[in-house]
Structures are given as C-alpha cells and as structure tokens.
Write an enzyme that holds these catalytic residues in place. Structure first.
Site, PDB file in Angstrom:
ATOM      1  N   SER A 247       1.752  18.786  49.357  1.00 18.96           N
ATOM      2  CA  SER A 247       2.262  17.482  48.946  1.00 18.96           C
ATOM      3  C   SER A 247       3.510  17.151  49.728  1.00 18.96           C
ATOM      4  O   SER A 247       4.151  18.019  50.323  1.00 18.96           O
ATOM      5  CB  SER A 247       2.579  17.474  47.456  1.00 18.96           C
ATOM      6  OG  SER A 247       3.733  18.254  47.229  1.00 18.96           O
ATOM      7  N   LYS A 248       3.797  15.839  49.725  1.00 16.89           N
ATOM      8  CA  LYS A 248       4.977  15.390  50.463  1.00 16.89           C
ATOM      9  C   LYS A 248       6.227  16.017  49.858  1.00 16.89           C
ATOM     10  O   LYS A 248       7.144  16.399  50.573  1.00 16.89           O
ATOM     11  CB  LYS A 248       5.062  13.876  50.401  1.00 16.89           C
ATOM     12  CG  LYS A 248       3.907  13.197  51.123  1.00 16.89           C
ATOM     13  CD  LYS A 248       3.796  11.726  50.757  1.00 16.89           C
ATOM     14  CE  LYS A 248       2.399  11.192  51.029  1.00 16.89           C
ATOM     15  NZ  LYS A 248       2.119   9.957  50.302  1.00 16.89           N
ATOM     16  N   GLN A 249       6.217  16.146  48.516  1.00 15.86           N
ATOM     17  CA  GLN A 249       7.399  16.727  47.857  1.00 15.86           C
ATOM     18  C   GLN A 249       7.638  18.157  48.318  1.00 15.86           C
ATOM     19  O   GLN A 249       8.757  18.634  48.343  1.00 15.86           O
ATOM     20  CB  GLN A 249       7.241  16.737  46.332  1.00 15.86           C
ATOM     21  CG  GLN A 249       7.297  15.372  45.691  1.00 15.86           C
ATOM     22  CD  GLN A 249       5.914  14.755  45.528  1.00 15.86           C
ATOM     23  OE1 GLN A 249       5.089  14.815  46.441  1.00 15.86           O
ATOM     24  NE2 GLN A 249       5.639  14.199  44.377  1.00 15.86           N
TER      25      GLN A 249
END
Ligand code: GLU
Length: 298
Positions: A247-249
């Site tokens: 994920s981007k996070q």
C-alpha cells in the site's frame, strides 16, 4: 434485460500507482473489455488530508502509459459534493440517517459500559448512542441506521463475489451504524462510492480484496437509496516481502511507467494470466482473450 456493462477504476490520489493498484486497474479494464463494456476512471479525492497534490495526474499518466485509457471523461469526487448531499438528504428524510454527537472517546466509553467488543480492525463498532437523539449535544457526523424500526432491509447482507464466492456479513452487528459524513465535514468513502457508482451507471466493481469488507455496507446503502446492487469481483492482493499488503501508506514503490509491459506482466501474473512479450496492444489483447475464458462468465 441485463444492464449494459460499465466498469471502473477508482483510485484515491494518495500516491502514484503501485504494483497492487495496477492489478486492480488491469483486472477491471480486462473485465470491461472482455464483456464489451465501457471503462471509467474516477479519482476518489474526498479524503483530502490523505491526498497528495499531483498524484491524480501521475496515476492518469501511468495508466495511459500502460494502455489503460478511460472511455469517458475522468471525474473527481471533490467536485461532486452536491450529489452526496442529495443522497444524505434522502436518507435523512426517510429516517435512515441521523446526526451523531459522539467523539471517539464517547464511543469507547459507551462500549466499555456495555462490555462489548470494542474493535473491528481499527474501527469501533458504533454502540448506537445517538440513535434516539443528541440529548442536547451538537451534531458532528451523520450515520446510516443499519437496524431498528426503520432500516433499509435486513442488515444481514449476502453477496456472491465472482472470485471469493458466497459472502455474508451482519452489518448492524459487525460494523454498526456507520458514518456517511464525517465530523470534519468530509464525505465518507462509503457514501461517495455508492452514489458515484450508481450515478455513473457502473454495473461491475472489480477491485482489490482489501476492499471486500466494505461491500456489505455498500450493498446496504444501495438498498437504502433504492439503487441497483452491483456485481463484485475482488482481486488478489499483492504482498510486500514482509507479507504485509502492498500500500501507499507502507511506502510501496510506484510502477515504472517507462517499462509498461514489465509492470503489466507482473500484474498479469498476480491475476494468473500468462506473460506476454508485446507489443503492448497485442499483450493487452491476448490477456482480454484469457480473461474472457476464465472470468467473463463468472
Ligand atoms: N478509492 C479506493 C481506493 O483507492 C477504491 C474504491 C473502490 O474501488 O471501491 O482504495
């Protein structure tokens, strides 16, 4: 008669496309092409604090480099607040949505008093404190009434996911009355996505499996708003080396849009489609054929 197929890719512009989001984009594009439908792209920028300036344009150019071009103009959720307000007004008028004054602390305290399970992932199951009124407190958020005398239908939702099979969730018990408009004034993902998919005539939602858990809430909202229920196919997740969802996070790297075929081959592998050597258009056409055999009828 079956509604004419319309698919979509709905990225949140919180960063550029990564290997995981490309899987969802490719799968929804292939499913649309395999069924002769139209493919839409919608930028889901309602959660403004999480959005990264320029990420929308980066995503659109990465998609274009991969040959995944929308058939209609791209829409931005940040420009569609009036539609979400209309939907909320309808729910309120029908007695299906109500204002809530609770802070997270209030919810934790109420759950502790009831000795109930507090957590579901990181969200709290709303204990229903404001269902009967605000008791003089100022309203903060708006919630959907998932059970009780006025409710959209049975809160036990069943659906047949085209990949995961038969699914069910009792939304009232497992999630509770969920937020439609947040205390910070922003529209909640659940409401925006349901209103937009219906407004854009989307028939088929093909997206990552991490979103499958939202589906029963969205089906309940479709019922509450008297909208058709979508068909769903949730695609396999791409895991990082540590087993976490990419994920981007978690800092997943952007796909290398200068090597679109390599990026697409990786995504195709996750979808169990054979590697292609190119050119790009031929590779995409070959995958449409494989997809048609495997998924179009499911
Ligand atoms: N905007 C959501 C995300 O990027 C996807 C929403 C959806 O496909 O329903 O995670």
């Amino acid at each position: 008669m079956a509604r004419h197929y319309r698919g979509r890719f709905a990225p949140s512009p919180t960063g550029p496309l990564h290997a995981g989001s490309l899987v969802a984009a490719l799968a929804s594009w292939l499913d649309t092409r395999a069924q002769g439908g139209r493919w839409l792209v919608r930028i889901e920028d309602v959660d403004t604090p999480r959005c990264v300036p320029g990420a929308d344009q980066a995503i659109l150019s990465q998609l274009a480099a991969c040959g995944l071009l929308p058939d209609e103009p791209v829409v931005w959720q940040s420009q569609r607040g009036a539609l979400y307000q209309q939907a909320l007004d309808r729910l309120v008028a029908a007695g299906l949505a109500y204002p809530c004054a609770c802070t997270r602390k209030d919810i934790e305290a109420a759950l502790a008093r009831q000795d109930r399970q507090r957590n579901r992932h990181t969200e709290l199951v709303y204990p229903g404190t404001c269902r009967e009124g605000l008791q003089g407190r100022p309203p903060r958020a708006w919630r959907l009434r998932t059970s009780g005398p006025v409710q959209p239908a049975d809160s036990l939702v069943h659906w047949d996911d085209r990949r995961l099979g038969r699914q069910q969730q009792d939304v009232a018990a497992e999630v509770g009355d969920f937020v439609l408009k947040r205390a910070d004034g922003l529209w909640a993902y659940q409401l925006a996505v349901v209103v937009d998919d219906a407004d854009q005539g989307v028939t088929d939602i093909v997206r990552g499996e991490d979103l499958a858990d939202n589906t029963p809430r969205q089906i309940l909202l479709q019922r509450a708003l008297d909208l058709p229920t979508s068909r769903y196919l949730h695609t396999p997740l791409v895991r990082a080396a540590d087993g976490e969802k990419l994920s981007k996070q978690h800092g997943a790297p952007a796909i290398d849009a200068t090597q679109p075929l390599a990026a697409l081959n990786t995504a195709a592998g996750v979808l169990d489609l054979p590697p292609q050597t190119g050119p790009l258009a031929d590779a995409l056409a070959a995958w449409v054929g494989h997809w048609r055999e495997r998924w179009a009828m499911r």
